[in-house]
Design an enzyme around this catalytic site. Structure first.
Site, PDB file in Angstrom:
ATOM      1  N   ALA A 175       0.859  -1.191   0.000  1.00 17.96           N
ATOM      2  CA  ALA A 175       0.000   0.000   0.000  1.00 17.96           C
ATOM      3  C   ALA A 175       0.886   1.228   0.000  1.00 17.96           C
ATOM      4  O   ALA A 175       0.898   2.031   0.934  1.00 17.96           O
ATOM      5  CB  ALA A 175      -0.912  -0.017   1.221  1.00 17.96           C
ATOM      6  N   THR A 177       1.277   4.310  -1.138  1.00 16.70           N
ATOM      7  CA  THR A 177       0.995   5.710  -0.782  1.00 16.70           C
ATOM      8  C   THR A 177       0.702   5.865   0.708  1.00 16.70           C
ATOM      9  O   THR A 177       0.836   6.956   1.254  1.00 16.70           O
ATOM     10  CB  THR A 177      -0.174   6.297  -1.607  1.00 16.70           C
ATOM     11  N   ASP A 178       0.307   4.778   1.361  1.00 16.36           N
ATOM     12  CA  ASP A 178       0.076   4.827   2.808  1.00 16.36           C
ATOM     13  C   ASP A 178       1.328   5.246   3.575  1.00 16.36           C
ATOM     14  O   ASP A 178       1.232   5.706   4.713  1.00 16.36           O
ATOM     15  CB  ASP A 178      -0.338   3.447   3.339  1.00 16.36           C
ATOM     16  N   PHE A 179       2.484   5.025   2.968  1.00 17.20           N
ATOM     17  CA  PHE A 179       3.734   5.305   3.676  1.00 17.20           C
ATOM     18  C   PHE A 179       4.331   6.648   3.289  1.00 17.20           C
ATOM     19  O   PHE A 179       5.307   7.079   3.870  1.00 17.20           O
ATOM     20  CB  PHE A 179       4.751   4.194   3.385  1.00 17.20           C
ATOM     21  N   PRO A 182       1.730   9.940   5.574  1.00 19.73           N
ATOM     22  CA  PRO A 182       1.726  10.238   7.016  1.00 19.73           C
ATOM     23  C   PRO A 182       2.653  11.375   7.435  1.00 19.73           C
ATOM     24  O   PRO A 182       2.342  12.122   8.360  1.00 19.73           O
ATOM     25  CB  PRO A 182       2.161   8.907   7.647  1.00 19.73           C
TER      26      PRO A 182
END
Lengths: 407, 408
Positions: A175, A177-179, A182
């Site tokens: 995933a 873009t989850d990283f 933030p």
């Protein structure tokens, strides 16, 4: 651990409904740096990565996922059965009587259905900072479309830009873009807290993961908007540099990346690989010349790398002033000299998992040492939250526990 | 939100995003660039493909909301002006190779003595010390050393980076997070400090659970092309060819994935292109990666055939209507016409380098209290005079600096 100064967020209270990665990675900054982060979990919407691989010793279990543990270190675990109205009311009380910040990344509408939308909370907690990160943002025709992290790279363009021009695009791992998001999401929540400190005003932050992800794939979008050009993936080649590729080295699936940003590095590389003839070839002295013969050059370089280890190639290139990087697999990362020097992996003891590795933050502060603490068990701090934070009498707590309000 | 704060932004194209984030959040960000222009201004492509110091689209994107003061930091007179500016500031951001600013008397120790409350953010490939401190790096070599490349690409070809550079952009984002953490510490103590970002670490943090797979189970995950590994050496196709490009369909398992897959089967059946085995499978009963081999095989061939003959626009719009978890693999043109982005008003008009208008990316977060502003990127030296007179320089002194070539 020595603590020359109190932690930056000591005293800050975060009620954290975030799940999966983008939200929990955002709020982990707060728990790493001293805030009390109360992670609300419900069996109605169990965090999918609590049951995500890998598990300690390969044995599945709610408290055994190394994936989950990595993004929830230092948080407190509160288990509420949100299907029960009393649980929703207790969450409402925590949000309005206790919390400075409420965070969530559900599909828009979920918090409202629980009576925990920003408008409802603000009425009773006007200074509240609330942060929502949904896949596509609030409003618009697709805002309630189900989805999850890995599809965002398809929407943002990252997938289209990852792969070989003659093949189906691949996606960055997981995933992705989850990283990315933030870091800036956390900065935005901090800015909102600063604003509240100065003005007394809380606020609502609505982040579309797609919109934020576009900042990490923005230049080709700008090119289309301005020039109508549709750029695409290019393997490892680069329009501004040549040679620029990942070369096979000695061993099984071992590689090293080498890049020549200018003519100077090209000449140095050619000499380093023992090809003075190429270094002196006037046809290769310019980027255009090298681009025209890029296949030939890649072959010449690989003829040299194939008999050497990735680290030998990297060291030889770096000594010559040429950017190079050994391709690390995940085992290598634990032995990478720079990661080791920086303490990138932090090891923690956990009552069910034993020792596990978590990622450290990617910045170090000269006067502040983060306090990395293990991830909580599901519901580990429910009693603490009810009794200490809400002042619930013990008999009421026992009764609600027996009646399945907590989990 | 951050309007009381001033940022001196010395970062070039490698750390450029950090200042953009702080500027978006309301800080006054003063980009200090050489009188010849920042290196980011030379990155193509350019607005209307006309190269020039103002036309770089990379610059237009990542320098928006900033001011520009053009000062030659290698000249003594300009450096004195810069020290005065730094004394007035709350943050400094830089992305030079470690040690470069120390040599100019602008290192952390020098600046900490000048302004002890200042937060000094350094964004470098590997951080300020350690064995790779002085390694040369590019986006590609950073993608290799961080572990990103090994996990990305087709199994029969070399590991890959993303063709749009990620390494520095991510480091810049992490710099903004570090800056705000240090700011919280300053609010408690009055003291500034150094934020030392490693882009390598920032990119390693994108590897999801892959490092934990090694550490917990001694499994080294490998790149798997347009598939996702689902255990036991099996793969699930996630990127598919369609009539005019590609679509992404990930069958995640569980209740949500089950509903979506059932809807997809109904859709294919309506066109007589379904498969009886799929129509009769209760997908909701299987978790991610748990589908039996025969179902997995039938899925691949049936979905590949169904998608191949249809366009990404048709497939993705119909998928929305039917709540199927299918999404277009957007190219830049698709991004710009994606209906959700238009409905939220994401794209904005701003002044173009040639004085006309251009469309650009809008704010990345919506605030109910202080909506983020969007101002075009500054022209070279546009704010030199304003900024210098703000710290006590007379117009004559500014003119002298300019005449000597130390400022523009």
């Amino acid at each position: 651990m020595t603590r020359p100064f109190a932690q930056p967020f000591e005293g800050l209270r975060v009620l954290d409904f975030c799940w999966v990665v983008i939200g929990p990675m955002t709020t982990r900054y707060f728990s790493d740096f001293g805030a009390e982060v109360l992670r609300v979990e419900s069996s109605l919407r169990p965090d999918v990565i609590r049951h995500g691989l890998p598990f300690a010793e390969g044995k599945p279990g709610t408290n055994r996922s190394g994936y989950w543990a990595n993004y929830n270190s230092g948080k407190l675990g509160l288990g509420l059965n949100m299907g029960d109205e009393r649980a929703r009311h207790l969450a409402f009380r925590l949000a309005t009587e206790w919390a400075d910040v409420v965070t969530e990344n559900f599909t828009p509408g979920t918090m409202e259905r629980w009576g925990l939308g920003y408008d409802a909370l603000r009425e009773h907690n006007p200074g509240l900072v609330m942060f929502s990160a949904s896949m596509l943002g609030r409003g618009g025709p697709y805002d309630s479309q189900p989805g999850f992290g890995p599809v965002l790279t398809a929407l943002s363009g990252h997938t289209n830009f990852t792969g070989w021009p003659d093949r189906v695009p691949v996606s960055p791992y997981g995933a992705y873009t989850d990283f990315l998001i933030p870091h800036i999401a956390f900065a935005a929540v901090c800015a909102a807290l600063d604003h509240k400190r100065r003005t007394g005003h809380g606020q609502y932050l609505d982040l579309s993961q797609l919109e934020a992800a576009l900042y990490f794939a923005g230049p080709p979008v700008m090119d289309y908007l301005a020039n109508g050009r549709i750029q695409t993936r290019n393997g490892n080649h680069d329009p501004e540099m040549a040679p620029h590729a990942v070369y096979r080295c000695e061993g099984n699936d071992r590689w090293c990346a080498v890049a020549c940003p200018t003519d100077t590095e090209w000449r140095a590389l050619a000499l380093a690989i023992g090809r003075a003839d190429l270094a002196d070839d006037p046809g290769l002295a310019t980027l255009d010349g090298r681009k025209q013969r890029e296949g030939e050059l890649d072959a010449a370089i690989e003829a040299w790398t194939i008999t050497r280890s990735p680290d030998e190639v990297m060291q030889a290139c770096q000594t010559a002033g040429v950017p190079a990087g050994a391709v690390r697999d995940c085992r290598d990362l634990f032995d990478d000299p720079q990661h080791t020097h920086r303490g990138h992996f932090v090891f923690m003891d956990h009552p069910e998992m034993g020792r596990y590795a978590s990622d450290a933050n990617c910045f170090q502060l000269s006067e502040t040492t983060p306090e990395y603490r293990r991830a909580p068990l599901l519901g580990e701090h429910t009693e603490y939250a009810m009794r200490e934070l809400l002042g619930m009498p013990e008999d009421e707590y026992r009764m609600l526990l027996d009646e399945g309000v907590f989990e | 939100m951050l309007s009381p704060y001033r940022v001196i932004d010395l970062a070039d194209d490698r750390g450029i995003f950090c200042g953009r984030v702080l500027a978006d959040l309301g800080a006054e960000v003063i980009k200090i660039e050489p009188p010849t222009g920042d290196p980011a201004r030379r990155i193509g492509p350019f607005h209307h493909d006309r190269p020039g110091i103002e036309g770089s689209l990379f610059w237009q994107l990542y320098a928006a909301n900033k001011k520009s003061a053009a000062l030659d930091v290698e000249s003594d007179a300009a450096r004195e002006a810069l020290r005065r500016l730094i004394a007035s500031a709350d943050f400094l951001v830089e992305s030079f190779r470690p040690g470069y600013l120390d040599g100019l008397g602008l290192g952390y120790d020098d600046i900490h003595a000048l302004n002890p409350a200042l937060i000094y953010v350094s964004i470098t490939p590997f951080g300020q010390d350690g064995p790779y401190r002085d390694f040369a790096a590019t986006d590609l070599t950073g993608s290799a050393l961080s572990g990103f490349a090994y996990l990305t690409g087709d199994p029969d070809r070399p590991p890959l980076r993303v063709s749009v550079p990620q390494f520095w952009t991510l480091g810049g984002a992490a710099g903004a997070a570090g800056a705000m953490t240090a700011h919280a510490h300053r609010l408690n103590t009055g003291r500034g400090q150094r934020v030392d970002v490693s882009c390598q670490q920032a990119l390693t943090r994108t590897l999801s659970h892959a490092p934990q797979f090694w550490e917990m189970n001694e499994i080294i995950l490998k790149r798997s092309g347009p598939f996702r590994p689902i255990g036991d050496g099996r793969n699930l196709r996630v990127n598919f060819e369609c009539a005019d490009g590609y679509v992404n369909y990930i069958q995640p398992g569980g209740a949500t994935g089950g509903r979506g897959m059932t809807a997809l089967c109904e859709w294919m059946d309506e066109h007589g292109e379904g498969h009886p085995l799929l129509t009769n499978t209760d997908f909701g009963a299987y978790g991610f990666g748990q589908l039996p081999d025969d179902v997995l095989d039938a899925m691949s061939e049936t979905l590949e055939a169904f998608f191949r003959s249809r366009t990404k626009r048709y497939l993705s719009e119909e998928a929305i209507r039917r709540r199927v978890l299918l999404f277009p693999v957007n190219d830049p043109a698709d991004v710009c016409s994606y209906p959700q982005l238009a409905a939220r008003g994401f794209f904005r008009e701003t002044e173009a380098p040639d004085g006309g208008t251009m469309t650009t990316l809008g704010p990345w977060v919506k605030s109910s209290e202080r909506p983020l502003q969007l101002r075009r990127a500054p022209r070279l030296g546009e704010h030199t005079e304003e900024v210098l007179t703000g710290v006590g320089f007379s117009p004559d002194e500014v003119a002298d600096l300019r005449a000597s070539g130390a400022a523009l």
